[in-house]
Scaffold this motif. Structure first.
Motif, short mmCIF file in Angstrom:
data_model
loop_
_atom_site.label_atom_id
_atom_site.label_comp_id
_atom_site.label_asym_id
_atom_site.label_seq_id
_atom_site.Cartn_x
_atom_site.Cartn_y
_atom_site.Cartn_z
N GLY A 96 85.27 93.02 -3.09
CA GLY A 96 84.44 92.01 -2.65
C GLY A 96 85.20 90.42 -2.41
O GLY A 96 85.44 90.04 -1.44
N GLY A 97 85.04 89.52 -3.47
CA GLY A 97 85.78 87.78 -3.31
C GLY A 97 86.95 88.62 -3.79
O GLY A 97 87.66 87.94 -4.11
N GLY A 98 87.00 89.92 -4.70
CA GLY A 98 88.02 90.07 -5.82
C GLY A 98 88.42 89.45 -6.35
O GLY A 98 89.72 88.69 -7.19
N THR A 99 87.57 88.93 -7.82
CA THR A 99 87.20 87.90 -8.65
C THR A 99 87.31 89.13 -9.52
O THR A 99 86.90 88.73 -10.90
N SER A 100 86.95 90.24 -10.37
CA SER A 100 86.97 91.09 -11.36
C SER A 100 87.65 91.06 -12.07
O SER A 100 88.99 90.10 -12.20
N VAL A 101 87.19 91.23 -13.20
CA VAL A 101 88.47 90.48 -14.63
C VAL A 101 88.50 91.76 -15.30
O VAL A 101 88.66 91.58 -16.55
N ALA A 123 97.68 90.44 -1.76
CA ALA A 123 96.26 90.04 -1.94
C ALA A 123 94.97 91.42 -1.95
O ALA A 123 94.43 90.73 -3.12
N HIS A 124 95.13 92.01 -2.16
CA HIS A 124 94.02 93.38 -2.63
C HIS A 124 94.50 94.42 -3.79
O HIS A 124 94.02 94.52 -4.21
#
Ligand code: FAD
Length: 520
Positions: A126-131, A74-75
């Motif tokens: 954080g939210g793991g939404t990095s693109v 998940a990370h």
């Protein structure tokens, strides 16, 4: 072996969307998409390289530590299309060895001490939404990689209704922060498309900009104070709204992408929650004419809360997939505030926009956009499932260069993807405007080749080169991460890199924080 279903897509499987027959037809007819590509159903994670002594020290610093496969997977990546494609192919080579979930700021400090001592790379999560590959730290030279997931640091620490500022722990997700503020009659007004999952610390670390930036400003302008844990001690910044006490150290942390410290608290200015809103659609005869109009609003007003202008292709695709039928270019104009403010600003816009070439389309297109504004990432999953590539990239530049940058990026994307045998659809909109310039946000769709990761990388590199050659910035709000690093270092030059390196050496002398992100 792990289930990929949940991590290789946006949101939960229950929220997945299916493509309408219109979109399916379009994929075949316009892009030559022939059908789904096989996806792996499981992934094998790399072996944990941290030894038991280190893990025990980490556990002492932060009892909520896991080396379980589910947590590591998940990370393992952010949410760029490349991340999702690699996960879909069963590749999770960037998975951390362990995941810590500190419950206090002291635990973050203690974790950094252990990691400095044992040379463990640290990825703040954080939210793991990095693109932009911001969660994929370099491993070489380190004993292993620890993801520090800040989700448990999710409190509203203090709300000061007099100064209209609120201090949050950095791991709080945006919807929860808005919920807590709404209970007190306030809003932050930061609504990026990743709103549902991203964290306030992540917004600060990446200088995020939300869809209502015209009215509420970009996130870095909302921040009045930051606290960070660094390997050499805490850094507290921002004791007044503005100050002449030397350079503004808040700016060292804003956009630092986890490379200078772990942001543990964010103090933001808040606004009274809007009590009224008015979202409408406007049509302009061309992107040029619409660009002239949004520039006029940005420079001379009245400025709405939300201002978006789609180019001809985005407008046409929108119409072909059930959106409003407007030839030319669609603009969404949204106003929020008190009933009186909304009435006054709407009236002023209704007076000004026709003079700038706009034709009113009524409330339906504006409301349709507002209701669907967080839907695109779900649609991207469905497009990837169907065998298409769908990805976005963005930049910003001054008004006088904007048309040239727009053309150069479109051409670069079209040329590269057509050269790979997959002619794309390239769409663009302007959604963040300033006195002196604006961002350009491109969405690209094409049929997938046999190697869609390489296919997209080539297109993205060509777009990055075109952005740089046109004098624009490599990113307006997605950040640098790994993906934009080569263009970023050229953008800031050797002296800029040396200055950042000096800061890095001072705050993180062992170089454990997000190695390979932001700095080479
Ligand atoms: C579908 C989609 C739509 C998006 N739309 C937008 C948009 O409209 N506007 C926009 O600005 N961005 C957008 N993004 C990009 C992304 O959501 C933002 O960059 C966001 O700010 C990241 O927040 P996060 O909490 O998910 O951070 P993460 O992805 O977890 O981390 C991002 C980077 O910041 C670092 N970091 C995270 N938290 C901390 C912390 N507390 N301290 C130090 N470093 C930290 C990480 O190590 C990483 O390098 C979008 C992304 C997706 C997938």
């Amino acid at each position: 072996m792990n289930e990929l279903r949940d991590v290789a897509r946006w949101g939960t499987p229950a929220a997945a969307v299916t493509l309408s027959p219109d979109v399916r037809d379009l994929l075949g007819a316009a892009l030559g998409v022939t059908g789904p590509r096989p996806a792996a159903s499981t992934v094998t994670l790399p072996a944990v390289t941290l030894d038991e002594t280190v893990l025990e020290d980490l556990r002492t610093a932060c009892p909520a530590l896991s080396t379980g496969d589910d947590g590591r997977l998940a990370h393992a990546a952010g949410k760029s299309t490349e991340d999702l494609l690699r996960l879909r192919a069963g590749q999770a080579g960037d998975a951390p060895d362990a995941v810590a979930r500190p419950a206090t700021q002291q635990q973050v400090t203690d974790l950094l001490a252990v990691c400095s001592r044992h040379r463990v790379a640290v990825v703040p999560f954080g939210g793991g939404t990095s693109v932009v590959g911001g969660l994929a730290a370099r491993r070489d030279g380190f004993t292993g990689v620890l993801a520090v997931d800040l989700a448990a640091l999710d409190r509203l620490v203090h709300l000061d209704p007099v100064s209209r500022i609120a201090t949050f722990e950095a791991g709080i997700r945006a919807p929860r922060a808005e919920e807590l503020l709404a209970a007190e009659g306030f809003t932050l007004g930061h609504f990026p498309q990743s709103f549902e999952y991203a964290s306030l610390g992540g917004f600060a670390a990446t200088r995020s900009s939300g869809q209502a930036s015209s009215g509420y400003g970009r996130f870095d302008r909302m921040v009045v104070g930051l606290r960070a844990a660094t390997p050499v001690g805490p850094l507290d910044t921002g004791r007044a709204p503005e100050s002449a006490a030397g350079p503004d150290l808040r700016q060292l942390l804003l956009g630092s992408e986890g490379a200078f410290g772990v942001i543990t608290e964010v103090t933001v200015r808040v606004r009274p929650a809007p009590r009224a809103r008015d979202y409408t659609g406007w049509s302009f005869p061309s992107f040029d004419a619409g660009t002239h109009a949004v520039r006029a609003l940005a420079q001379d007003g009245p400025l709405p809360t939300v201002l978006r202008l789609s180019d001809e292709t985005e407008t046409a695709i929108n119409a072909a997939t059930g959106g409003p039928q407007s030839g030319g270019c669609l603009a969404v104009v949204g106003v929020e505030g008190t009933a009186e403010e909304v009435a006054a600003r709407t009236a002023a816009l209704e007076h000004r926009l026709p003079a700038l070439g706009g034709t009113p389309l009524g409330a339906a297109p504006g409301e349709a956009w507002r209701e669907g504004r967080f839907r695109a990432p779900y649609l991207r999953d469905a497009l990837l499932d169907a065998g298409a590539i769908a990805e976005t990239l963005e930049t910003a530049t001054f008004w006088d260069r904007l048309p040239a940058t727009y053309t150069a990026v479109r051409d670069a994307l079209t040329r590269t993807l057509s050269g790979a045998g997959t002619p794309p659809l390239v769409m663009c909109h302007i959604s963040h405007v300033y006195d002196s310039g604006a961002s350009l946000y491109f969405t690209v769709a094409a049929a997938q080749t046999d190697d869609p990761v390489a296919q997209w990388r080539a297109a993205k590199a060509a777009a990055g080169d075109a952005i740089a050659a046109s004098g624009a910035t490599i990113t307006h709000h997605h950040g640098v991460g790994r993906a934009h690093l080569p263009w970023y270092t050229r953008e800031i030059g050797d002296v800029g890199v040396a200055a950042l390196r000096g800061v890095k050496n001072a705050l993180d002398p062992h170089g454990i924080l997000n190695p390979g992100i932001l700095l080479p």
